[in-house]
Design a protein around this motif. Structure first.
Motif, PDB file in Angstrom:
ATOM      1  N   ALA A  25       0.828  -1.209   0.000  1.00 56.46           N
ATOM      2  CA  ALA A  25       0.000   0.000   0.000  1.00 56.46           C
ATOM      3  C   ALA A  25       0.860   1.257   0.000  1.00 56.46           C
ATOM      4  CB  ALA A  25      -0.933  -0.002   1.208  1.00 56.46           C
ATOM      5  N   ILE A  51      -8.052   1.352   4.056  1.00 53.62           N
ATOM      6  CA  ILE A  51      -7.187   1.530   2.889  1.00 53.62           C
ATOM      7  C   ILE A  51      -6.730   0.144   2.454  1.00 53.62           C
ATOM      8  CG2 ILE A  51      -5.060   2.497   1.941  1.00 53.62           C
ATOM      9  CD1 ILE A  51      -5.159   4.688   3.993  1.00 53.62           C
ATOM     10  N   ARG A  60      -7.972   2.215   8.806  1.00 49.79           N
ATOM     11  CA  ARG A  60      -7.147   3.414   8.946  1.00 49.79           C
ATOM     12  C   ARG A  60      -6.814   3.706  10.396  1.00 49.79           C
ATOM     13  NH1 ARG A  60      -9.130   8.540   7.542  1.00 49.79           N
ATOM     14  NH2 ARG A  60      -6.977   9.207   7.970  1.00 49.79           N
ATOM     15  N   SER A  67       2.490   1.548  -3.546  1.00 49.39           N
ATOM     16  CA  SER A  67       1.524   1.951  -4.575  1.00 49.39           C
ATOM     17  C   SER A  67       1.044   3.378  -4.399  1.00 49.39           C
ATOM     18  CB  SER A  67       0.323   1.008  -4.551  1.00 49.39           C
ATOM     19  OG  SER A  67      -0.463   1.228  -3.374  1.00 49.39           O
ATOM     20  N   GLY A  68       1.344   3.973  -3.239  1.00 45.71           N
ATOM     21  CA  GLY A  68       0.895   5.329  -2.954  1.00 45.71           C
ATOM     22  C   GLY A  68      -0.454   5.391  -2.270  1.00 45.71           C
ATOM     23  N   ALA A  69      -1.068   4.211  -2.006  1.00 45.11           N
ATOM     24  CA  ALA A  69      -2.375   4.208  -1.329  1.00 45.11           C
ATOM     25  C   ALA A  69      -2.241   4.742   0.097  1.00 45.11           C
ATOM     26  CB  ALA A  69      -2.956   2.803  -1.312  1.00 45.11           C
ATOM     27  N   ILE A  70      -1.114   4.403   0.762  1.00 49.81           N
ATOM     28  CA  ILE A  70      -0.808   4.957   2.084  1.00 49.81           C
ATOM     29  C   ILE A  70       0.355   5.930   1.918  1.00 49.81           C
ATOM     30  CG2 ILE A  70       0.023   4.500   4.425  1.00 49.81           C
ATOM     31  CD1 ILE A  70      -1.258   1.758   4.293  1.00 49.81           C
ATOM     32  N   LYS A  71       0.090   7.183   2.258  1.00 49.94           N
ATOM     33  CA  LYS A  71       1.118   8.210   2.107  1.00 49.94           C
ATOM     34  C   LYS A  71       1.897   8.459   3.402  1.00 49.94           C
ATOM     35  CE  LYS A  71       0.452   9.941  -2.158  1.00 49.94           C
ATOM     36  NZ  LYS A  71      -0.689   9.168  -2.656  1.00 49.94           N
ATOM     37  N   PRO A 126      -5.418  13.349   6.357  1.00 49.79           N
ATOM     38  CA  PRO A 126      -5.907  12.940   5.033  1.00 49.79           C
ATOM     39  C   PRO A 126      -6.279  11.461   4.980  1.00 49.79           C
ATOM     40  CG  PRO A 126      -3.965  14.324   4.823  1.00 49.79           C
ATOM     41  CD  PRO A 126      -4.110  14.018   6.284  1.00 49.79           C
ATOM     42  N   LYS A 127      -7.186  11.122   4.101  1.00 56.73           N
ATOM     43  CA  LYS A 127      -7.700   9.760   4.016  1.00 56.73           C
ATOM     44  C   LYS A 127      -6.683   8.768   3.470  1.00 56.73           C
ATOM     45  CE  LYS A 127     -12.548  11.186   3.636  1.00 56.73           C
ATOM     46  NZ  LYS A 127     -12.756  10.924   5.067  1.00 56.73           N
ATOM     47  N   ASP A 128      -5.552   9.264   2.957  1.00 56.64           N
ATOM     48  CA  ASP A 128      -4.501   8.350   2.524  1.00 56.64           C
ATOM     49  C   ASP A 128      -3.428   8.182   3.601  1.00 56.64           C
ATOM     50  OD1 ASP A 128      -3.328  10.827   2.370  1.00 56.64           O
ATOM     51  OD2 ASP A 128      -2.869  10.735   0.231  1.00 56.64           O
ATOM     52  N   THR A 129      -3.811   8.452   4.846  1.00 62.63           N
ATOM     53  CA  THR A 129      -2.906   8.243   5.978  1.00 62.63           C
ATOM     54  C   THR A 129      -3.521   7.237   6.955  1.00 62.63           C
ATOM     55  OG1 THR A 129      -3.833  10.057   7.297  1.00 62.63           O
ATOM     56  CG2 THR A 129      -2.023  10.595   5.797  1.00 62.63           C
TER      57      THR A 129
END
Length: 552
Positions: free
Chosen positions: A389, A445, A450, A392-396, A422-425
C-alpha cells in the motif's frame, strides 16, 4: 509538599498544598521519603552484588514500591509508613549478609544510613527534607535531569512490576535499575552530559521492561488478535475492571464463571479483549466508559461492582465508593482493598458478592463497537499488504497518535488531528489517549483499517517493533519512514516511553498538550537541538508542517 511529576501540575508549576490528583500533603511527603529510602536499598543492593549477595524479594519490592509512588496509584499514608519500614528491613538484612562475608561496608551518609522514626508523625517530619527541592545539586539543569531520571524510573518500575507479577524477571535489569536509582546518592560526581546519558539509559531500561512485559503478557495469554469489542451492554449483573493488570483480569474471569455476571473493561483494560486466552470467557463482554479522568462522572452510573487494578485511580465519590474495590499497589484509605496471598492468588469474593447485590444492567443497549488487538504480531502478519500500500501510494503517511489522556484543556487537539488527517494516511494509536477518537469510523485503505489500536501504553513496544520492521523492509532508518509521532503525556510511564524513543534516536516527536514543568529551558533546548522534539501547535499547522500541504 512539592510535586510536579504529572502534566496537570498546579499552574503548570507544581502542587504545593494538595495534589491536583487528590494526593494529600502527607502522602506526597511520604512518597518522597519512600523514593529516598529506596535509593538506600539500591546502594546496598549494588554492594551486595559484588559479594554475591542478592535478595530477590528486595529487588521486586524496589520496583513495586517505586511504582506505588507514580501518579494516581496509592493515596493511603499508612501504606507508605509500612512500606518505608519494610524497605529499611530489606536494606539492613542485605547489609548484614554483606558484612558477614568480611566486607566492611562504607556507604555515604544519607539514604543508605537513614533510620526511620518510631511513629507515623515522626516519619512525616523526616520526609520534609527529602523531596524534589532537596536534591544534592545547586544546578537547576542537573536537578531537572535528576528529576527526569526519577520520573522515568517510576514508569520503568510500572512495566517491570507487571512483568514480574507474571513471573518474567531479569537479573541484569534489576541491577541496572538499582544503578539508576542510586545515582546522585552514590558519592559520584556527574556533569550535565552524564545526567543526559543516564536519562537515555533509563529509556533503554524502559525498552527492556516493555520487552519483558510483552513476553509476560503474550506468554500467558497469547498474541492479541483483531477483535470487535461492544461498547454497549447486555441485560445481566456486571463488574467493571480498570487499570492495566492482565493477571487480575484473568483471576476475576475465572472466579466469575457461571455466576451470571458479565465483565466489562474500562480505560487501559480495553485492549485486553484481543488476548486469545482471555477471549475464551463468554462472559467477558465489552468495554464500558472511557478514559481514567472521567471515572468520577461515569462510575456513579455503573450498576455493578468496580475493581481498580493499577494506577489511574481518582478519589471515589460517595455515590459509588461502596461499589469500588482496589487491589495490588493501588489504594485509597476508605476503599476496600483485595490482598493477594503468598502465591499471588486473590479472592475476589467481595467484588463478586457486591455485583450480585447490585441490579446490573436491566436491558440491552447497542452502542456499536471498536476494534482492538493490533499488536506487533498481528500488524507484522499483514506487513506485506502495508508495504504494498505504501509502494503503490495508497498509504502516504503513518501517524502514531496516542499516549495518556487527561482532563486539562487542550487535548481536543488529538481528536481534531485524527479527524483532519488525510484519508490516505493511517492512524496508529495506543494507551488511553485513544479515547479522544477511538470510536470514530475512519474507513479502510486496501482492506486495512485506517485506525489501528496497538494496545496499552506498554504496547509502545509493539509500535517500536512495527517501526523497526518497516524501516528494514524499506531499507531506511526509522527517522526516514513516512511516520510521525504525535504524543500526549500525563504521568511517568509516558516520561519513560519518551526517554525510550530518544534513546533509540527517534526524532521529530510532537509532544503535548503542554511540556513537562520539570524540564528547564536549557534541557529543552538540548532536546530541540538534538532530537527536534517540539510542542504541538494546532492540527492544521502540524499537519501542514509534516505533510507539506494543508489539511483537507
Amino acid at each position: 509538599m512539592f510535586c510536579y511529576q504529572c502534566e496537570q501540575a498546579a499552574k503548570g508549576e507544581g502542587c504545593t498544598k494538595i495534589g491536583v490528583c487528590g494526593k494529600q500533603p502527607e502522602v506526597a511527603d511520604l512518597q518522597d521519603l519512600t523514593a529516598y529510602v529506596l535509593r538506600g536499598l539500591s546502594l546496598v543492593a549494588l554492594e551486595g552484588r559484588k559479594t554475591g549477595n542478592v535478595i530477590s524479594e528486595a529487588d521486586q519490592y524496589t520496583v513495586a514500591l517505586l511504582f506505588s509512588t507514580l501518579t494516581n496509584v496509592n493515596f493511603d499514608p499508612e501504606y507508605f509508613v509500612n512500606a518505608i519500614r519494610q524497605i529499611v528491613r530489606y536494606r539492613d538484612e542485605l547489609r548484614a549478609m554483606i558484612e558477614n562475608t568480611g566486607r566492611d561496608l562504607q556507604l555515604p551518609e544519607g539514604p543508605a544510613t537513614f533510620e526511620p522514626a518510631a511513629d507515623s508523625a515522626g516519619l512525616i517530619r523526616q520526609a520534609q527534607g527529602k523531596g524534589l527541592k532537596n536534591y544534592p545539586t545547586n544546578d537547576p539543569d542537573i536537578a531537572s535531569l535528576m528529576h527526569t531520571v526519577l520520573f522515568g524510573l517510576k514508569g520503568v518500575a510500572a512495566y517491570t512490576d507487571h512483568a514480574q507479577i507474571l513471573g518474567v524477571k531479569d537479573e541484569e535489569h534489576y541491577k541496572n535499575f538499582h544503578e539508576a536509582l542510586a545515582a546522585g546518592w552514590d558519592g559520584k560526581e556527574r556533569g550535565l552530559q552524564e545526567w543526559v546519558g543516564l536519562a537515555l539509559k533509563v529509556g533503554e531500561l524502559n525498552l527492556k521492561a516493555m520487552e519483558l512485559l510483552d513476553k509476560a503478557n503474550t506468554g500467558a495469554y497469547g498474541n492479541p488478535v483483531p477483535t470487535q469489542v461492544p461498547l454497549g451492554h447486555r441485560k445481566n449483573k456486571a463488574i467493571l475492571i480498570s487499570g492495566h493488570d492482565l493477571r487480575d483480569l484473568h483471576m476475576l474471569l475465572e472466579q466469575t464463571k457461571g455466576k451470571g455476571i458479565d465483565i466489562y473493561t474500562h480505560g487501559e483494560m480495553l485492549p485486553t479483549h484481543g488476548y486469545p486466552e482471555l477471549k475464551k470467557f463468554d462472559h467477558f463482554y465489552g468495554n464500558w466508559g472511557t478514559a481514567w479522568q472521567n471515572q468520577q462522572k461515569e462510575f456513579p452510573t455503573f450498576p455493578g461492582a468496580i475493581l481498580m487494578t493499577t494506577n489511574c485511580l481518582q478519589r471515589a465519590q460517595q455515590s459509588y465508593e461502596h461499589n469500588l474495590f482496589t487491589t495490588g499497589l493501588v489504594g485509597w484509605p476508605s476503599v476496600t482493598h483485595i490482598e493477594a496471598d503468598s502465591t499471588g492468588y486473590k479472592d475476589f469474593s467481595p467484588v463478586i458478592n457486591r455485583a450480585l447485590e447490585l441490579p446490573g444492567f436491566t436491558e440491552d443497549e447497542d452502542r456499536g463497537h471498536v476494534m482492538v488487538g493490533f499488536g506487533h504480531d498481528a500488524v507484522l502478519g499483514v506487513a506485506d499488504k502495508i508495504i504494498d500500500a505504501v509502494k503503490s501510494g495508497a498509504i502516504k503517511h503513518f501517524f502514531l497518535v496516542g499516549g495518556c489522556d487527561g482532563a486539562k484543556p487542550g487535548r481536543n487537539y488529538y481528536t481534531e488531528f485524527v479527524e483532519k488527517a488525510p484519508k490516505d494516511t493511517v492512524i496508529l494509536t495506543l494507551a488511553c489517549g485513544k479515547y479522544r477518537f477511538y470510536d470514530k469510523d475512519l474507513g479502510t485503505i486496501g482492506g486495512l483499517p485506517r485506525l489501528i489500536d496497538i494496545g496499552q501504553c506498554n504496547d509502545s513496544y509493539s509500535a517500536i517493533q512495527i517501526a523497526v520492521a518497516l524501516s528494514k523492509a524499506f531499507n531506511v532508518g526509522v527517522n526516514e519512514l513516512p511516520l510521525s509521532m504525535i504524543l500526549s503525556w500525563y504521568e511517568q510511564k509516558a516520561v519513560a516511553i519518551l526517554l525510550t524513543l530518544l534513546a533509540l534516536g527517534i526524532k521529530n516527536i510532537r509532544l503535548g498538550p503542554s511540556l513537562p514543568a520539570f524540564i528547564t529551558p536549557n534541557v529543552l533546548n538540548f532536546l530541540v537541538q538534538n532530537y527536534d522534539i517540539k510542542p504541538i501547535s494546532t492540527p492544521d499547522q502540524d499537519l501542514e508542517a509534516i505533510l507539506g500541504k494543508k489539511a483537507a
